[in-house]
Design an enzyme around this catalytic site. Structure first.
Site: not given
Ligand code: NOJ
Length: 448
Positions: A165, A353
């Site tokens: 990200e 994710e």
């Molecule tokens: C994206 C992130 O990569 C992660 O670190 C985070 O905990 C999750 N989303 C949930 O917000």
């Protein structure tokens, strides 16, 4: 009804170093920008820190054994740069590398495939002191670090991501001051985004020239956007947000061009680039990882920051909002997958994710019957399956997250895990969703 996924489809769960490891200053680990940030007042809710987190650093073997009991074929983890290079440059710290070496061996011994990400926001503080991501040299330091990691682990790790990200690292870290290092400057954010892309490209160059084998990609947060109203102003505002969150990364990586219309809008805030940067960045993906959670509507707003846009969470009919305040809209995932198929050449994709934070009330034994999370995951898998039928080149799916963990500026107040963590005792208790996911993996599909 039963939906089966294609042969070879990958199933896994994901975590990240700072969010689970703890042991923030052990065995020679250096200070990262998050170690510094969490100690400043009013940065993190309730003053929580990742000093202990899930204490995974000390419980790694037991955590891997738990993954095996849950039937996970793949595990996606991230590496802490400051465990490996405490000051972000120079000779590696052997104990830091040893930890990840043992993690990889333990996973493989349990029949679990490792997927490793080099960077999940925990920049060495020493590099921040030299300017951090707005400074171009940080990209070179990242490539050096990548080489150290590949040399040690690439004989066993076959699936790599450079950055997790980069939009969040650049914009929450340097643009809105919400994440470490807590800087608020549009120019710094855009310059960081460009240097993160350069860092990715340089690491991929190291990977390819080193013939390490395996695949390498990047992970982008691609949430879905809808214009708030059917007006040119709202549609243009949506296009600007899309340009910043999607095209800023996807256009150089896949099409070899920058979103020049966005840069024109930004004027002097646009990033400075060198002549050869685009050709270095273009074509550096073996696969694209996408993190997907939610949908927002976008309205034109004169007071809506540099993009003059206001985002409002959107929930599909029959769905609500997670404890993050995010709107649940499963078809948004399918729309994002279609977009990548139709506008970015249908690259090999992994959903790296997907998941949700919910209230997660435990019973008196600590068990959480999180049927809401099951419904969320199942609905998103239905959309992913539909997208596959429609020709999207989707190769796998990872749940965020294996464990409840440190949710950045929200501390431990948000629970995303398949496994509950009691942050007083650090006990792990699989939730209903963990057993449900084990069955999904066993039957290679979902039943509903
Ligand atoms: C994206 C992130 O990569 C992660 O670190 C985070 O905990 C999750 N989303 C949930 O917000």
């Amino acid at each position: 009804m039963e939906l089966t996924f294609p042969d070879g489809f990958l199933w896994g769960a994901a975590t990240s170093a700072y969010q689970i490891e703890g042991a923030w200053d052990e065995d020679g680990k250096g200070e990262s920008i998050w170690d510094r940030f969490v100690r400043q007042p009013y940065r993190v809710r309730s003053g929580h820190t990742g000093d202990v987190a899930c204490d995974h650093y000390h419980r790694m073997e037991a955590d891997v054994a738990l993954m095996a009991r849950l039937g996970l074929p793949w595990y996606s983890f991230t590496l802490s740069w400051t465990r490996i290079q405490p000051a972000g440059a120079g000779k590696p710290n052997p104990k830091g590398l040893d930890f990840y070496d043992r993690l990889v061996d333990t996973l493989l011994a349990h029949g679990i495939q490792p997927k490793a990400t080099l960077y999940h926001w925990d920049l060495p503080q020493a590099l921040q002191e030299r300017g951090g991501w707005p400074v171009r040299e940080t990209a070179d330091r990242f490539a050096d670090y990548a080489r150290i990691v590949f040399d040690r682990l690439a004989d066993r790790v076959q699936m790599w991501a450079t950055l997790n990200e980069p939009w969040v690292a650049a914009f929450l870290g340097y643009g809105y001051g919400i994440h470490a290092p807590g800087i608020s400057s549009a120019q710094a954010a855009y310059q960081s985004a460009h240097h993160l892309l350069l860092a990715h490209a340089k690491a991929v160059q190291v990977f390819r020239e080193g013939n390490y084998g395996g695949e390498i990609g990047i992970i982008l947060n691609l949430n879905h956007l809808l214009p708030a109203g059917d007006t040119p102003a709202d549609r243009d505002a949506t296009a600007r947000v899309y340009a910043e969150t999607h095209r800023l990364f996807l256009d150089p990586l896949i099409h070899g061009r920058y979103p020049e219309d966005l840069f024109t809008w930004l004027g002097s805030q646009a990033p400075r680039r060198a002549a050869d940067d685009l050709s270095l960045i273009h074509g550096t993906l073996d696969y694209l990882g996408i993190n997907h959670y939610n949908t927002d509507t976008v309205a034109f707003d004169l007071h809506g920051g540099w993009l003059k846009a206001r985002l409002t969470p959107y929930a599909a009919p029959g769905w609500g909002y997670t404890t993050m305040g995010w709107g649940i809209n499963p078809p948004g995932l399918r729309a994002e997958l279609h977009d990548l198929r139709d506008h970015y050449g249908n690259p090999p994709l992994l959903i790296t994710e997907n998941g949700c934070a919910l209230p997660d009330e435990p019973d008196d034994k600590g068990f959480v019957a999180d049927w809401g999370r099951v419904a969320f995951l199942q609905a998103h898998l239905r959309e992913a399956h539909a997208a596959l039928q429609e020709g999207v080149n989707l190769r796998g799916y990872f749940v965020w997250s294996l464990l409840d963990n440190f949710e950045w500026e929200r501390g431990y107040h948000q629970r995303f895990g398949l496994v509950r963590v009691d942050f007083d005792t650090l006990q792990r208790i699989p939730k209903q969703s963990a057993f449900w996911y084990r069955d999904v993996i066993r039957r290679h599909g979902i039943v509903f």
